[in-house]
Design an enzyme around this catalytic site. Structure first.
Site, short mmCIF file in Angstrom:
data_model
loop_
_atom_site.label_atom_id
_atom_site.label_comp_id
_atom_site.label_asym_id
_atom_site.label_seq_id
_atom_site.Cartn_x
_atom_site.Cartn_y
_atom_site.Cartn_z
N GLY A 1 38.64 36.39 38.22
CA GLY A 1 39.64 37.09 39.04
C GLY A 1 38.94 37.60 40.29
NE ARG A 2 42.32 41.84 42.51
CZ ARG A 2 43.61 41.85 42.20
NH1 ARG A 2 44.49 41.32 42.99
NH2 ARG A 2 44.02 42.43 41.09
CB ILE A 3 36.02 42.03 39.39
CG1 ILE A 3 36.89 43.20 39.88
CG2 ILE A 3 34.63 42.53 39.03
CD1 ILE A 3 37.27 44.22 38.81
CB SER B 1 35.92 43.75 31.61
OG SER B 1 35.46 43.46 30.30
NE ARG B 2 40.29 49.12 30.93
CZ ARG B 2 39.94 49.35 32.21
NH1 ARG B 2 38.69 49.14 32.61
NH2 ARG B 2 40.84 49.79 33.07
CD GLU C 1 34.93 53.46 27.88
OE1 GLU C 1 35.41 54.26 28.69
OE2 GLU C 1 34.71 52.28 28.14
CG HIS D 1 34.73 53.19 32.31
ND1 HIS D 1 35.69 52.97 31.35
CD2 HIS D 1 35.10 52.44 33.38
CE1 HIS D 1 36.61 52.13 31.82
NE2 HIS D 1 36.28 51.79 33.05
CB ALA E 1 32.55 49.50 37.39
C1 GLV Z 1 38.44 50.99 35.77
O1 GLV Z 1 37.95 50.67 34.71
C2 GLV Z 1 39.65 50.43 36.31
O2 GLV Z 1 40.33 49.65 35.64
O3 GLV Z 1 39.97 50.78 37.44
C1 GLV Z 2 40.63 42.86 39.43
O1 GLV Z 2 40.62 43.36 40.57
C2 GLV Z 2 40.49 41.43 39.11
O2 GLV Z 2 41.48 40.70 39.28
O3 GLV Z 2 39.41 40.98 38.71
#
Ligand code: GLV
Ligand code: GLV
Length: 324
Positions: A157-159, A237-238, A267, A285, A287
């Site tokens: 994705g974007r990240i 991510s999660r 968490e 957490h 980021a």
């Molecule tokens: C952080 O974990 C977010 O989803 O913005």
């Molecule tokens: C979040 O911004 C993603 O799409 O990875």
């Protein structure tokens, strides 16, 4: 009519000031520097028209039942797995997130973790502070090269894309896997492969999926066993994307070389063994935690709020079908 806005945890100064200047509104902000209790959350929800919440607030059916007339639920995060979006959609309540603005900061932190575990930065820092340095030595803190290695990105994705972009400077080979091939992958020389190939071939495996049923425990024992014993796992991510107990076992038994983690399965808890391992770098957490990015995220929350109060669609709505 006055619109009541409930903020479950204070945002940075600029968005807070912007929210305070919205006309015909009443603002209530969690006065504590902690997550609200369930009762405090529900009480605020019953009171408000607009709910500005955090990823640490569980916004489920009970919350929507407590106030089915909410005009907006604005999450101060890009991820929104903490919100039962289907419940909001059923009641035609818009839900918003903060996409885009935290992409680069999150990619930067992914790289900070990658570099830190590969080059043993945290371990070496502790060594210096403990006064153990006796002078340069040929075998002192030998780590693993990053440049020219293979980076495996799960979720482009974007990240994931921003992480791949940074890998270009390190002249890495980039593999990725996702639900489907991404047309923009070629821009960052990322090659589409299946998950197993990615795990088998990568020196660094980094996780960037959206958390849902499909990605829960996406990385479990079999996947960790497929990785190279010299490879590192990174998760920004999660937490539930990784079976954390399986990860502990993989690290203890040397199925993989190390891990860099920003998120945890339960968490704020983490598996206690992780804290005892030198080949693990753990951060809480953070980021998106830069003043610039958190301010930009807060301004998106503000823009969404202002739009809804003007009777417009919020710009970053995740359930736009409510307007069909
Ligand atoms: C952080 O974990 C977010 O989803 O913005
Ligand atoms: C979040 O911004 C993603 O799409 O990875």
């Amino acid at each position: 009519m006055t619109a009541k806005i409930f903020v479950t945890r204070a945002l940075p100064p600029k968005p807070m000031a912007a929210l305070r200047q919205l006309p015909n509104t009443e603002l209530r902000v969690n006065p504590h520097d902690r997550v609200l209790t369930r009762e405090e959350l529900l009480e605020g929800v019953r009171w408000c028209d607009v709910l500005l919440c955090q990823l640490t607030d569980r916004i489920d059916a009970e919350v929507f039942e407590a106030n089915p007339n909410l005009r907006l639920v604005a999450n101060y995060a890009v991820g929104f797995n903490n919100i039962a979006v289907a419940e909001a959609t059923k009641r035609k309540i818009p839900v918003t997130n903060t996409p885009g603005v935290l992409t680069d900061s999150t990619a930067d932190l992914t790289w900070a973790l990658l570099m830190a575990v590969a080059r043993r930065v945290v371990e070496a820092d502790k060594f210096m502070r403990a006064g153990k340095y006796q002078g340069w030595a040929p075998m002192l803190f030998l780590g693993t090269d990053v440049h020219h290695k293979t980076l495996g990105i799960i979720g482009l994705g974007r990240i994931g894309y921003a992480v791949a972009k940074r890998a270009q400077g390190f002249e890495m080979k980039v593999l990725y896997t996702d639900i489907e091939e991404k047309p923009y992958a070629a821009e960052v020389n990322a090659q589409f492969v299946d998950l197993e190939t990615l795990l088998r071939e990568s020196d660094f495996v980094t996780l960037h999926p959206f958390l849902d049923e499909k990605s829960t425990h996406l990385i479990d024992e079999p996947q960790l066993r497929t990785m190279k014993p010299t490879a590192f796992l990174l998760n920004v991510s999660r937490g539930p994307v990784v079976n954390e107990k399986a990860l502990v076992k993989a690290l203890q038994e040397g199925w993989i070389a190390g891990a860099g983690l920003d998120v945890y399965e339960r968490e704020p808890e983490m598996e206690p063994e992780l804290a005892t391992m030198d080949n693990v770098v753990v951060v809480p957490h953070i980021a998106s935690a830069t003043m610039e990015t958190r301010t930009a995220m807060g301004m998106i929350v503000y823009e969404n709020t202002a739009a809804v109060l003007r009777g417009e669609r919020p710009p970053t709505c995740v359930n736009p079908e409510i307007y069909d």
